[in-house]
Motif scaffolding. Structure first.
Motif, PDB file in Angstrom:
ATOM      1  N   LEU A 146      37.964  -5.565 -23.371  1.00  0.00           N
ATOM      2  CA  LEU A 146      37.397  -5.432 -21.937  1.00  0.00           C
ATOM      3  C   LEU A 146      36.359  -4.423 -22.120  1.00  0.00           C
ATOM      4  CD1 LEU A 146      40.678  -4.975 -19.714  1.00  0.00           C
ATOM      5  CD2 LEU A 146      39.039  -6.770 -19.689  1.00  0.00           C
ATOM      6  N   PHE A 147      36.462  -3.281 -23.069  1.00  0.00           N
ATOM      7  CA  PHE A 147      35.231  -2.223 -23.126  1.00  0.00           C
ATOM      8  C   PHE A 147      34.289  -2.828 -23.841  1.00  0.00           C
ATOM      9  CE2 PHE A 147      38.794   1.024 -22.794  1.00  0.00           C
ATOM     10  CZ  PHE A 147      38.774   1.389 -21.768  1.00  0.00           C
ATOM     11  N   SER A 148      34.342  -3.925 -24.888  1.00  0.00           N
ATOM     12  CA  SER A 148      33.326  -4.661 -25.486  1.00  0.00           C
ATOM     13  C   SER A 148      32.519  -5.480 -24.506  1.00  0.00           C
ATOM     14  CB  SER A 148      33.910  -5.425 -26.538  1.00  0.00           C
ATOM     15  OG  SER A 148      32.791  -6.228 -27.032  1.00  0.00           O
ATOM     16  N   GLU A 149      33.248  -6.250 -23.466  1.00  0.00           N
ATOM     17  CA  GLU A 149      32.667  -7.042 -22.453  1.00  0.00           C
ATOM     18  C   GLU A 149      31.628  -6.173 -21.518  1.00  0.00           C
ATOM     19  OE1 GLU A 149      35.587  -9.089 -20.297  1.00  0.00           O
ATOM     20  OE2 GLU A 149      36.662 -10.152 -22.036  1.00  0.00           O
ATOM     21  N   LEU A 150      32.171  -5.078 -21.206  1.00  0.00           N
ATOM     22  CA  LEU A 150      31.468  -3.926 -20.319  1.00  0.00           C
ATOM     23  C   LEU A 150      30.354  -3.267 -21.054  1.00  0.00           C
ATOM     24  CD1 LEU A 150      34.430  -2.616 -18.314  1.00  0.00           C
ATOM     25  CD2 LEU A 150      32.695  -4.285 -17.617  1.00  0.00           C
ATOM     26  N   SER A 164      34.401  11.843 -19.923  1.00  0.00           N
ATOM     27  CA  SER A 164      33.382  12.363 -19.108  1.00  0.00           C
ATOM     28  C   SER A 164      33.692  11.136 -17.780  1.00  0.00           C
ATOM     29  CB  SER A 164      31.935  11.997 -19.658  1.00  0.00           C
ATOM     30  OG  SER A 164      31.916  10.305 -19.599  1.00  0.00           O
ATOM     31  N   GLY A 165      32.683  11.540 -16.922  1.00  0.00           N
ATOM     32  CA  GLY A 165      32.921  10.803 -15.474  1.00  0.00           C
ATOM     33  C   GLY A 165      32.603   9.444 -15.742  1.00  0.00           C
ATOM     34  N   GLY A 166      31.656   9.080 -16.489  1.00  0.00           N
ATOM     35  CA  GLY A 166      31.043   7.788 -16.855  1.00  0.00           C
ATOM     36  C   GLY A 166      32.234   6.766 -17.616  1.00  0.00           C
ATOM     37  N   GLN A 167      32.826   7.678 -18.603  1.00  0.00           N
ATOM     38  CA  GLN A 167      33.979   7.024 -19.121  1.00  0.00           C
ATOM     39  C   GLN A 167      35.198   6.712 -18.082  1.00  0.00           C
ATOM     40  OE1 GLN A 167      34.017  10.162 -22.377  1.00  0.00           O
ATOM     41  NE2 GLN A 167      33.777   8.313 -24.037  1.00  0.00           N
ATOM     42  N   ARG A 168      35.409   7.691 -17.651  1.00  0.00           N
ATOM     43  CA  ARG A 168      36.548   7.395 -16.488  1.00  0.00           C
ATOM     44  C   ARG A 168      36.313   6.089 -15.628  1.00  0.00           C
ATOM     45  NH1 ARG A 168      39.909  12.389 -14.909  1.00  0.00           N
ATOM     46  NH2 ARG A 168      39.586  13.748 -16.814  1.00  0.00           N
ATOM     47  N   GLN A 169      35.061   5.928 -15.383  1.00  0.00           N
ATOM     48  CA  GLN A 169      34.774   4.693 -14.385  1.00  0.00           C
ATOM     49  C   GLN A 169      34.779   3.471 -15.194  1.00  0.00           C
ATOM     50  OE1 GLN A 169      34.031   4.271 -11.283  1.00  0.00           O
ATOM     51  NE2 GLN A 169      33.662   6.318 -10.537  1.00  0.00           N
ATOM     52  N   ALA A 170      34.396   3.686 -16.854  1.00  0.00           N
ATOM     53  CA  ALA A 170      34.673   2.423 -17.435  1.00  0.00           C
ATOM     54  C   ALA A 170      36.167   2.126 -17.441  1.00  0.00           C
ATOM     55  CB  ALA A 170      34.310   2.803 -18.579  1.00  0.00           C
ATOM     56  N   VAL A 171      37.014   3.145 -17.678  1.00  0.00           N
ATOM     57  CA  VAL A 171      38.692   2.715 -17.387  1.00  0.00           C
ATOM     58  C   VAL A 171      38.800   1.906 -16.339  1.00  0.00           C
ATOM     59  CG1 VAL A 171      40.785   3.756 -17.823  1.00  0.00           C
ATOM     60  CG2 VAL A 171      38.818   4.657 -19.078  1.00  0.00           C
ATOM     61  N   ILE A 173      37.054   0.477 -14.260  1.00  0.00           N
ATOM     62  CA  ILE A 173      36.349  -0.920 -14.069  1.00  0.00           C
ATOM     63  C   ILE A 173      37.100  -2.002 -14.867  1.00  0.00           C
ATOM     64  CG2 ILE A 173      34.427  -2.248 -14.458  1.00  0.00           C
ATOM     65  CD1 ILE A 173      32.672   0.275 -13.340  1.00  0.00           C
ATOM     66  N   ALA A 174      37.377  -1.685 -16.090  1.00  0.00           N
ATOM     67  CA  ALA A 174      38.051  -2.368 -17.174  1.00  0.00           C
ATOM     68  C   ALA A 174      39.542  -2.619 -16.338  1.00  0.00           C
ATOM     69  CB  ALA A 174      38.329  -1.604 -18.187  1.00  0.00           C
ATOM     70  N   ARG A 175      40.102  -1.895 -15.931  1.00  0.00           N
ATOM     71  CA  ARG A 175      41.523  -2.062 -15.093  1.00  0.00           C
ATOM     72  C   ARG A 175      41.367  -3.338 -14.243  1.00  0.00           C
ATOM     73  NH1 ARG A 175      44.337   2.899 -12.842  1.00  0.00           N
ATOM     74  NH2 ARG A 175      42.465   2.746 -11.155  1.00  0.00           N
ATOM     75  N   THR A 176      40.284  -3.353 -13.356  1.00  0.00           N
ATOM     76  CA  THR A 176      39.940  -4.496 -12.334  1.00  0.00           C
ATOM     77  C   THR A 176      39.745  -5.679 -12.906  1.00  0.00           C
ATOM     78  OG1 THR A 176      37.493  -4.225 -12.153  1.00  0.00           O
ATOM     79  CG2 THR A 176      38.959  -2.653 -10.990  1.00  0.00           C
ATOM     80  N   ARG A 177      39.078  -5.515 -14.296  1.00  0.00           N
ATOM     81  CA  ARG A 177      38.891  -6.789 -15.115  1.00  0.00           C
ATOM     82  C   ARG A 177      40.175  -7.582 -15.550  1.00  0.00           C
ATOM     83  NH1 ARG A 177      36.863 -10.187 -15.564  1.00  0.00           N
ATOM     84  NH2 ARG A 177      35.451 -10.327 -17.544  1.00  0.00           N
ATOM     85  N   ILE A 205      28.130  -2.114 -13.334  1.00  0.00           N
ATOM     86  CA  ILE A 205      28.072  -2.843 -12.350  1.00  0.00           C
ATOM     87  C   ILE A 205      27.229  -4.345 -12.548  1.00  0.00           C
ATOM     88  CG2 ILE A 205      27.174  -3.146  -9.840  1.00  0.00           C
ATOM     89  CD1 ILE A 205      27.788  -0.099  -9.646  1.00  0.00           C
ATOM     90  N   HIS A 206      25.959  -3.776 -13.237  1.00  0.00           N
ATOM     91  CA  HIS A 206      25.165  -5.073 -13.797  1.00  0.00           C
ATOM     92  C   HIS A 206      26.086  -5.792 -14.717  1.00  0.00           C
ATOM     93  CE1 HIS A 206      21.165  -4.436 -12.609  1.00  0.00           C
ATOM     94  NE2 HIS A 206      21.089  -3.217 -12.663  1.00  0.00           N
ATOM     95  N   ARG A 207      27.061  -5.648 -15.515  1.00  0.00           N
ATOM     96  CA  ARG A 207      27.731  -6.301 -16.128  1.00  0.00           C
ATOM     97  C   ARG A 207      28.801  -7.299 -15.384  1.00  0.00           C
ATOM     98  NH1 ARG A 207      24.614  -4.080 -19.268  1.00  0.00           N
ATOM     99  NH2 ARG A 207      24.905  -2.591 -21.010  1.00  0.00           N
TER     100      ARG A 207
END
Length: 265
Positions: A146-150, A164-171, A173-177, A205-207
């Motif tokens: 999932l992280f690779s896809e994003l 970081s805040g950006g990494q937390r958002q990645a987690v 968003i990955a959870r939604t995927r 978001i672009h991904r």
């Protein structure tokens, strides 16, 4: 065909009307910015789409079929995921553990959908609950995918409190995927993070857009709206006052619509 349509949605709390006659549509792979002042009704509208609230009036349509959402779990089953402003992450757990929280893979449940169902066997008239073993290897592997896809540098074994805040958002968003959603709702994902981390979140978001997922983005940040959104919807005092392509608007016009200096657009 629109993946989501709201038709004349209203929400009343006794004598207070939070939303009045809201209609909008959302297409696959489209990012719609939902903007408005505090109390305009943005979060209420998103929580109706996510199944947290029931509309007092109006209709929700998914893939051109009317639906009733009986809670967040029902919305998730229909392909709707939400990233809340506070992210709702467990700081003491790893990225992978947060992604699979409540949907852990086990020796008997190989997919998130299977993980949400209890497993029983019958034997000589008795029903026994089967013991299960957590499949950590499978969860780490899927989280990594999932992280690779994003295209995120976040690692499955990283502990959230050190992120970081950006990494937390990645987690988040990955959870939604994890459930292959059709629609992702995001409530202020770039609030209170650094400029570099904002860029990371906008890239995420672009991904989602590239993967054909429709996104509704709530944000007070005009640069973010004009950077990633295809269309913007402006709410003021529970009413929709604009619904137009971002290319046909400007930050000045949106500010005027939010404050009431411009009535409608």
């Amino acid at each position: 065909m629109a993946v989501l349509e709201l038709v004349n949605i209203a929400k009343h709390y006794g004598a207070i009307t939070a939303l009045r006659d809201i209609s909008l549509s959302l297409n696959a792979g489209e990012v719609v910015g939902l903007v408005g002042d505090n109390g305009a009704g943005k979060t209420t509208l998103v929580k109706i789409i996510a199944g947290n609230f029931h509309p007092s009036e109006g209709e929700i349509r998914l893939d051109d079929k009317p639906v009733q959402l009986h809670g967040p779990k029902d919305a998730r089953a229909k392909g709707i995921e939400i990233v809340y402003q506070d992210l709702a992450l467990a700081d003491n757990l790893t990225a992978a553990a947060n992604i699979f929280l409540g949907r852990e893979l086990t020796s008997l449940a190989r997919t998130p959908a299977e993980a949400e169902k209890p497993v029983h066997v019958r034997r000589r008239g008795w029903r026994w609950l089967v013991p299960e073993i957590l499949d950590y290897r499978g969860m780490y592997a899927r989280a990594g995918e999932l992280f690779s896809e994003l295209k995120s540098e976040t690692r499955p074994r990283d502990v959230v409190r050190r992120m970081s805040g950006g990494q937390r958002q990645a987690v988040a968003i990955a959870r939604t995927r994890l459930s292959n959603p059709k629609i992702v709702l995001m409530d202020e994902p770039t609030a209170a993070i650094s400029v570099r981390q904002v860029a990371e979140v906008l890239a995420l978001i672009h991904r989602l857009k590239e993967q054909g997922i429709a996104v509704i983005l709530i944000s007070h940040r005009m640069p973010d709206i004009f950077a990633v959104c295809d269309r913007l919807v402006v709410l003021r005092r529970g009413q929709k006052v604009a619904d137009k392509p971002v290319a046909e608007s400007s930050p000045e016009e949106v500010t005027g619509l939010i404050t009431g200096a411009i009535e409608y657009a």
